[in-house]
Scaffold this active site. Structure first.
Site, PDB file in Angstrom:
ATOM      1  CG  HIS A 103      -1.657   1.242   1.463  1.00  0.00           C
ATOM      2  ND1 HIS A 103      -2.919   1.480   0.957  1.00  0.00           N
ATOM      3  CD2 HIS A 103      -1.312   2.375   2.144  1.00  0.00           C
ATOM      4  CE1 HIS A 103      -3.314   2.689   1.318  1.00  0.00           C
ATOM      5  NE2 HIS A 103      -2.367   3.247   2.044  1.00  0.00           N
ATOM      6  CD  GLU A 104       2.248   3.473   3.759  1.00  0.00           C
ATOM      7  OE1 GLU A 104       2.616   4.576   3.308  1.00  0.00           O
ATOM      8  OE2 GLU A 104       1.206   3.344   4.429  1.00  0.00           O
ATOM      9  CG  HIS A 143       0.379   6.200  -0.620  1.00  0.00           C
ATOM     10  ND1 HIS A 143      -0.783   6.812  -1.040  1.00  0.00           N
ATOM     11  CD2 HIS A 143       0.085   5.591   0.565  1.00  0.00           C
ATOM     12  CE1 HIS A 143      -1.738   6.597  -0.138  1.00  0.00           C
ATOM     13  NE2 HIS A 143      -1.241   5.845   0.830  1.00  0.00           N
ATOM     14  CD  GLU A 175      -4.462   6.463   2.303  1.00  0.00           C
ATOM     15  OE1 GLU A 175      -4.244   5.242   2.522  1.00  0.00           O
ATOM     16  OE2 GLU A 175      -3.562   7.328   2.338  1.00  0.00           O
TER      17      GLU A 175
END
Length: 410
Positions: free
Chosen positions: A276-277, A280, A354
């Protein structure tokens, strides 16, 4: 328009902001006892959910009382001409406008901190302690406080002095030079925050060799992400709550995992959070957020330049002579409705980002592992599973757990 009318406009804005926040808190609190959504039934047991509800309610009561106290102090400061008194006091010691500005805000900051510290202490050592979150010693609490003061005095003081100097040298054009400086400072912080600021409060160590590191490196290579800096931060010395974040870009990018995250999650779940990071970064969210922040800062500074030398604003605070620091105080309140709107838009965009990062993790690793990790993190922090949508729109930078789970299951 008279100074008295401006004064009451300032008071009205303060009261409206307070009542909006209070109303949203009320709407949110009304849903604390709602049943857990079907998709989240496995997050809490019955006893854990009751504990979560009690934690939310206690925090809500505490927030209501602290907000009411803050409102009372703020209004008293306005009605008893507090800003004029502080301005008069500091001018007894110097006529240098830069020093006057630094002393003025220094006194305001110290006064605010004296009043807010008991609330912070109570929240940490009573509420957080009661529900098993706090791991901070009283010694560390005060050490953090002193470090925060020093950082504010040194970094904040230098920035404030420089901006005041820009104003003295260029008048209403100061916003251009301040914008350039703040843009450069923003880039600097994005690049070096984790390596310069975080170590003042936490210890960061490279992730040890082992299965987790090997699996992380394997995933990073799979998605074409050059990963040289994976650090573990000792968040457990303050709280049991877990987190992970991404900072920097280019050669200065790094991923930071809380030690509590590593102890709470399985390796597959940790990598899902990491994916997920990385999402980004791959979606350029860090860069976009930085550019948008710089643009908003420029807009704010330009509007400030139109009001900063207003004798009307100064007189509304019972100060006869316009000055940079008095103009800044009055403008900060007048600008707050616009700031709320830009905050709403930024939160909306953040929630979209997100979803994009979640989508990246799902497509490139595992949506189920990410769902599992999000549920565990919510459980371990006694998160609110049934927030009111208006509260979410106004305050949340992330979608709710239910929204993320439904999205990942699509």
């Amino acid at each position: 328009m008279t100074p008295q009318i401006v004064f009451y406009i300032l008071i009205a804005i303060i009261l409206i902001n307070y009542f909006i926040d209070t109303w949203l808190d009320f709407l949110n609190a009304k849903q604390y006892d709602d049943p857990i959504p079907l998709e989240l039934q496995d997050v809490y047991t019955k006893e854990e959910y009751q504990k979560s509800q009690a934690y939310k309610k206690e925090n809500n009561r505490f927030s209501n009382w602290s907000s009411l106290f803050s409102l009372f102090v703020t209004l008293a400061f306005f009605f008893f001409k507090g800003f004029a008194l502080v301005d008069h006091f500091v001018r007894q010691f110097t006529s240098n406008e830069i020093v006057v500005t630094l002393l003025f805000f220094g006194i305001i900051m110290i006064g605010n901190d004296i009043l807010s510290t008991p609330f912070s202490y109570y929240h940490t050592f009573v509420i957080e302690e009661k529900y098993g979150f706090n791991k901070m010693s009283k010694k560390l609490f005060w050490i953090d406080k002193i470090k925060g003061w020093l950082l504010t005095i040194i970094v904040g003081g230098v920035i404030l002095a420089l901006i005041t100097w820009f104003y003295q040298q260029t008048g209403n054009q100061f916003w251009i030079y301040t914008w350039i400086f703040m843009a450069l400072f923003s880039v600097f912080l994005t690049l070096f925050y984790s390596s310069l600021i975080v170590p003042l409060f936490n210890k960061q160590t490279p992730l040890e060799d082992g299965t987790l590191k090997t699996e992380i490196e394997k995933f990073a290579q799979k998605v074409g992400f050059k990963l040289d800096n994976i650090f573990v931060i000792d968040g457990s010395k303050r709280s049991t709550k877990a987190n992970a974040y991404f900072s920097g870009f280019g050669t200065k990018k790094r991923i930071v995992l809380y030690d509590t995250l590593i102890s709470d999650l399985e390796n597959e779940e940790i990598i899902a959070v990491l994916a997920h990071e990385i999402g980004h970064y791959k979606k350029k969210h860090v860069f976009i957020n930085m550019v948008l922040s710089i643009l908003v800062t420029g807009f704010t500074l330009y509007i400030l330049s139109l009001f900063i030398n207003s004798s009307l604003l100064a007189e509304s605070l019972s100060v006869l002579k316009p000055s940079f620091h008095i103009g800044l105080i009055a403008f900060g309140i007048l600008y707050s409705p616009i700031s709320s709107i830009t905050g709403l838009l930024m939160n909306y965009l953040s929630r979209k980002f997100e979803y994009q990062a979640d989508s990246f993790a799902k497509e490139n690793y595992s949506g189920e592992a990410l769902i599992s990790s999000l549920k565990k993190l919510s459980k371990n922090s006694l998160s609110n599973l049934t927030p009111h949508q208006w509260y979410v729109n106004y305050h949340y930078s992330h979608p709710t757990l239910l929204q993320r789970v439904l999205f990942l299951k699509q």
